[in-house]
Write a protein that holds these residues in place. Structure first.
Motif, mmCIF file in Angstrom:
data_model
loop_
_atom_site.group_PDB
_atom_site.id
_atom_site.type_symbol
_atom_site.label_atom_id
_atom_site.label_comp_id
_atom_site.label_asym_id
_atom_site.label_seq_id
_atom_site.Cartn_x
_atom_site.Cartn_y
_atom_site.Cartn_z
ATOM 1 N N HIS A 18 0.832 -1.209 0.000
ATOM 2 C CA HIS A 18 0.000 0.000 0.000
ATOM 3 C C HIS A 18 0.865 1.257 0.000
ATOM 4 O O HIS A 18 0.493 2.268 -0.608
ATOM 5 N N VAL A 19 1.990 1.193 0.667
ATOM 6 C CA VAL A 19 2.922 2.331 0.680
ATOM 7 C C VAL A 19 3.392 2.613 -0.752
ATOM 8 O O VAL A 19 3.384 3.754 -1.214
ATOM 9 N N SER A 22 0.520 4.189 -2.705
ATOM 10 C CA SER A 22 0.271 5.562 -2.306
ATOM 11 C C SER A 22 1.375 6.481 -2.848
ATOM 12 O O SER A 22 1.104 7.599 -3.306
ATOM 13 N N LEU A 185 0.343 6.269 5.006
ATOM 14 C CA LEU A 185 0.093 6.327 3.556
ATOM 15 C C LEU A 185 0.111 7.779 3.079
ATOM 16 O O LEU A 185 0.594 8.069 1.974
#
Ligand SMILES: Cc1cc2nc3c(=O)[nH]c(=O)nc-3n(C[C@H](O)[C@H](O)[C@H](O)COP(=O)(O)O)c2cc1C
Length: 195
Positions: A18-19, A22, A185
């Motif tokens: 997810h990092v 983002s 994030l």
């Protein structure tokens, strides 16, 4: 700015994934272009062959480097910034990324008197840690992480460099992981946006 992301996480079922996403959204919104090497997905070979070892240890920049290494070097020289996204494993990057440095930072490219690696404007390390930053500092781990990634690997190869630790994301501390999720994030997004 043209940004090269070197991403290393063995699972899609991870916060680090997810990092990365983002961060990419931040790049796109800011109008930056990017390319990515997803080392596990590429199955990037990270153990050095004997021929590679002998080339390095004998300082033989007249000898060829393997094609997969050459391709990574071409990506580096085509960008202005390099960004590493990974989870902290034993105070280091995953072995996949450590091996990438072993093989890609070759003599004549990343070090030596006539190195051909471009001086990059920016180097960013965006890593996810299970521990709190306070604990990593207290144990001396944060200093080690910075010394290895910024002091040694990036060194003077980039003009401006930074390490951002996205702390306390271990599944062992589910509540804190959940509480830090959106904030981290946003940090990744902003880091990309303001590159
Ligand atoms: C093999 C292994 C070693 C780890 N070593 C550390 C460590 O040295 N320091 C730390 O803060 N977290 C450590 N962690 C925790 C990871 O950083 C943690 O998995 C990550 O922060 C959570 O993100 P993820 O969902 O993307 O995996 C380790 C995790 C694994 C699996």
């Amino acid at each position: 700015m043209n940004v090269f992301i070197v991403y290393a996480h063995p699972s899609e079922d991870s916060f680090t994934r997810h990092v990365k996403e983002s961060f990419i959204r931040g790049l796109e919104d800011a109008g930056h272009s990017y390319l990515i090497s997803d080392l596990y997905q590429m199955n990037f070979k990270t153990d050095m062959s004997e021929a590679e070892y002998l080339r390095e240890s004998n300082y033989r920049d007249d000898l060829p480097v393997p094609m997969d290494v050459k391709l990574e070097q071409v990506k580096i020289n085509g960008c202005d910034a390099i960004v590493f996204v990974y989870p902290v494993f034993w105070t280091e990057a995953p072995a996949k990324l450590v091996g990438w440095f072993d093989r890609v930072w070759t003599y004549g490219f990343a070090y030596g008197n006539n190195r051909t690696m471009k001086q990059l404007a920016k180097g960013l390390v965006l890593c996810v840690a299970g521990n709190t930053l306070e604990k990593l500092i207290e144990m001396g781990h944060y200093e080690s992480m910075k010394t290895v990634m910024l002091g040694d690997r990036l060194s003077d190869r980039v003009t401006s460099k930074e390490m951002i630790v996205l702390e306390r994301m271990s599944k062992e501390y589910a509540e804190e992981r959940e509480g830090n999720w959106d904030k981290h994030l946003e940090t990744a997004y902003q880091a990309a946006y303001s590159l």
